[in-house]
Design a protein around this motif. Structure first.
Motif, PDB file in Angstrom:
ATOM      1  N   ALA A 107      26.802 -26.087 -23.719  1.00 37.45           N
ATOM      2  CA  ALA A 107      25.772 -25.233 -24.316  1.00 37.45           C
ATOM      3  C   ALA A 107      25.093 -25.961 -25.480  1.00 37.45           C
ATOM      4  O   ALA A 107      23.866 -25.877 -25.655  1.00 37.45           O
ATOM      5  N   GLY A 108      25.884 -26.687 -26.262  1.00 36.99           N
ATOM      6  CA  GLY A 108      25.310 -27.476 -27.353  1.00 36.99           C
ATOM      7  C   GLY A 108      24.373 -28.557 -26.848  1.00 36.99           C
ATOM      8  O   GLY A 108      23.307 -28.790 -27.422  1.00 36.99           O
ATOM      9  N   PHE A 109      24.756 -29.199 -25.753  1.00 42.65           N
ATOM     10  CA  PHE A 109      23.888 -30.224 -25.168  1.00 42.65           C
ATOM     11  C   PHE A 109      22.567 -29.618 -24.701  1.00 42.65           C
ATOM     12  O   PHE A 109      21.489 -30.186 -24.911  1.00 42.65           O
ATOM     13  N   LEU A 110      22.645 -28.470 -24.063  1.00 47.21           N
ATOM     14  CA  LEU A 110      21.440 -27.807 -23.560  1.00 47.21           C
ATOM     15  C   LEU A 110      20.524 -27.383 -24.714  1.00 47.21           C
ATOM     16  O   LEU A 110      19.317 -27.587 -24.670  1.00 47.21           O
ATOM     17  N   LYS A 111      21.117 -26.806 -25.739  1.00 46.17           N
ATOM     18  CA  LYS A 111      20.318 -26.299 -26.855  1.00 46.17           C
ATOM     19  C   LYS A 111      19.726 -27.417 -27.707  1.00 46.17           C
ATOM     20  O   LYS A 111      18.666 -27.241 -28.319  1.00 46.17           O
ATOM     21  N   ASN A 112      20.402 -28.571 -27.735  1.00 47.27           N
ATOM     22  CA  ASN A 112      19.928 -29.690 -28.546  1.00 47.27           C
ATOM     23  C   ASN A 112      19.144 -30.718 -27.739  1.00 47.27           C
ATOM     24  O   ASN A 112      18.832 -31.798 -28.243  1.00 47.27           O
ATOM     25  N   GLY A 113      18.857 -30.410 -26.493  1.00 51.20           N
ATOM     26  CA  GLY A 113      18.042 -31.297 -25.681  1.00 51.20           C
ATOM     27  C   GLY A 113      18.759 -32.506 -25.111  1.00 51.20           C
ATOM     28  O   GLY A 113      18.122 -33.403 -24.552  1.00 51.20           O
ATOM     29  N   ARG A 114      20.077 -32.540 -25.229  1.00 48.34           N
ATOM     30  CA  ARG A 114      20.826 -33.660 -24.650  1.00 48.34           C
ATOM     31  C   ARG A 114      20.962 -33.512 -23.136  1.00 48.34           C
ATOM     32  O   ARG A 114      21.351 -34.467 -22.447  1.00 48.34           O
ATOM     33  N   ALA A 115      20.682 -32.314 -22.630  1.00 51.01           N
ATOM     34  CA  ALA A 115      20.660 -32.055 -21.185  1.00 51.01           C
ATOM     35  C   ALA A 115      19.506 -31.105 -20.906  1.00 51.01           C
ATOM     36  O   ALA A 115      19.230 -30.198 -21.701  1.00 51.01           O
ATOM     37  N   ASP A 116      18.837 -31.323 -19.784  1.00 49.83           N
ATOM     38  CA  ASP A 116      17.705 -30.483 -19.389  1.00 49.83           C
ATOM     39  C   ASP A 116      18.206 -29.397 -18.441  1.00 49.83           C
ATOM     40  O   ASP A 116      18.564 -29.670 -17.296  1.00 49.83           O
ATOM     41  N   GLY A 117      18.230 -28.174 -18.937  1.00 49.67           N
ATOM     42  CA  GLY A 117      18.747 -27.069 -18.149  1.00 49.67           C
ATOM     43  C   GLY A 117      17.890 -26.698 -16.955  1.00 49.67           C
ATOM     44  O   GLY A 117      18.360 -26.004 -16.047  1.00 49.67           O
ATOM     45  N   LYS A 118      16.643 -27.121 -16.942  1.00 46.49           N
ATOM     46  CA  LYS A 118      15.746 -26.775 -15.838  1.00 46.49           C
ATOM     47  C   LYS A 118      15.608 -27.911 -14.819  1.00 46.49           C
ATOM     48  O   LYS A 118      14.832 -27.799 -13.858  1.00 46.49           O
ATOM     49  N   ALA A 119      16.353 -28.990 -15.014  1.00 46.50           N
ATOM     50  CA  ALA A 119      16.270 -30.137 -14.096  1.00 46.50           C
ATOM     51  C   ALA A 119      16.714 -29.739 -12.693  1.00 46.50           C
ATOM     52  O   ALA A 119      17.639 -28.938 -12.523  1.00 46.50           O
ATOM     53  N   VAL A 120      16.062 -30.314 -11.709  1.00 50.78           N
ATOM     54  CA  VAL A 120      16.441 -30.104 -10.311  1.00 50.78           C
ATOM     55  C   VAL A 120      16.743 -31.475  -9.709  1.00 50.78           C
ATOM     56  O   VAL A 120      15.841 -32.311  -9.556  1.00 50.78           O
ATOM     57  N   ALA A 121      17.984 -31.709  -9.398  1.00 48.78           N
ATOM     58  CA  ALA A 121      18.394 -33.004  -8.845  1.00 48.78           C
ATOM     59  C   ALA A 121      17.676 -33.256  -7.520  1.00 48.78           C
ATOM     60  O   ALA A 121      17.410 -32.331  -6.749  1.00 48.78           O
TER      61      ALA A 121
END
Length: 356
Positions: free
Chosen positions: A71-85
């Motif tokens: 959740a921290g990664f998502l909120k801080n932009g370290r992971a893109d929650g809307k990415a589609v592999a």
């Protein structure tokens, strides 16, 4: 940089209040918490499934305790929650999946599905994943492979934590992650043989626990930040883990880095910021999955006979336990009875899900 709030190595169920929760309820809670942090419905579902499976198998450090971290990664932009592999390259039995900076699990699901299909056609397949993230329990991704009667190998890199071997001892900078390797070998009857190991001499959690208790650690576990062997747990946390088996472990870690980075275009461990901080770069790590169809080689009957012959010989020695057997038994029990989760973690999950 802000530290991740959930200390993934302190979830000792004997030292804090715990509550029992069913797997479906835990799955719903984890999924809601990830979605609230910005993950798409598909990403939240895929990730929650993998984390809850880890808890069911007794692997709490890779279970829902990771939700606050993710959740921290998502909120801080370290992971893109809307990415589609997406599958970006394919040539015969070789494919490349781009995780597009999202959490790793949807990309790994896609890679495994494609590799199984190609192994059925070609006898063997390799799926590389690039621009990825922490991929949890390596062996988890191979369960679908074993379910199709195929053998598989999984590996991935992680932020740098171990040095390369040098002419005398080891280097003074962390270059490789603990770089897990897993393999699965199905059986005609009974749980598949499932092997999963990281390449550090000892889990980082053991060093963190020793630091918290003010205890010293054995020589051979870690180095301080100057690259010197240390028995000081706190100095070890500021330094580096040592590879399992010394030089051999370092070379295995090097092999993993090359397999999952040089072949996929991902980032090396030393190019990715630590997973233990909420802020930092997008790690863009790599994974590789190899799927082998026994029917393409000696044939399924011969494969099964050879596997069972070896296992029978192994079990003839008292005390021998088949790799993966404990995880399988715990998962069966958890499906019927649920799992124990620390109260503090459950409260945190409810808060993340907007229920607290």
């Amino acid at each position: 940089m802000n530290l991740i709030k959930a200390d993934l190595t302190r979830l000792n169920l004997t030292e804090c209040p715990v509550a029992k929760i069913s797997l479906p309820d835990l799955l719903d809670l984890a999924e809601c918490a990830l979605a609230a942090a910005g993950a798409s419905a598909a990403m939240a579902a895929s990730t929650a499934k993998a984390l809850v499976r880890a808890d069911a198998q007794g692997l709490a450090s890779h279970g829902v305790a990771r939700v606050p971290q993710y959740a921290g990664f998502l909120k801080n932009g370290r992971a893109d929650g809307k990415a589609v592999a997406a599958l970006t390259r394919a040539k015969g039995a070789a494919i490349l999946i781009d995780a597009k900076d999202g959490l790793a699990f949807p990309a790994c699901d896609l890679a495994i599905g494609e590799a199984i299909a190609r192994a059925r056609e070609y006898g063997i397949a390799i799926a590389g994943v690039t621009n990825s993230h922490h991929f949890g329990v390596a062996a988890y991704h191979l369960e679908a492979v074993a379910a199709q009667g195929m053998a598989g190998i999984a590996m991935g890199n992680s932020p740098a934590a171990m040095p390369m071997a040098a002419s005398q001892g080891f280097g003074k900078r962390a270059l490789f992650g603990t770089n897990p390797i897993a393999a699965v070998f199905p059986r005609r009857h009974g749980a598949a043989i499932s092997i999963d190991l990281s390449l550090s001499e000892v889990a980082r959690g053991k060093i963190m626990l020793a630091a918290q208790k003010g205890e010293r650690i054995p020589l051979g576990w870690a180095l301080d930040k100057e690259g010197n062997p240390t028995t000081d747990a706190k100095a070890a946390l500021e330094g580096m883990m040592l590879p399992a088996g010394g030089t051999k472990g370092a070379l295995l870690a090097l092999m993993v880095e090359l397999m999952v980075v040089a072949l996929t275009g991902a980032q090396f461990g030393f190019e990715a910021d630590s997973f233990f901080v909420a802020e930092g770069n997008r790690p863009q790590l790599g994974q590789a999955f190899i799927v082998i169809n026994p029917a393409a080689l000696a044939g399924n009957d011969t494969y099964t006979e050879r596997v069972e012959t070896l296992l029978k010989a192994m079990l003839a020695d008292e005390g021998v336990r088949l790799p993966g057997a404990r995880r399988s038994a715990l998962a069966e029990k958890a499906a019927a009875e649920g799992v124990m989760i620390p109260d503090a973690l459950l409260a945190q999950l409810h808060s993340l899900a907007g229920e607290g």
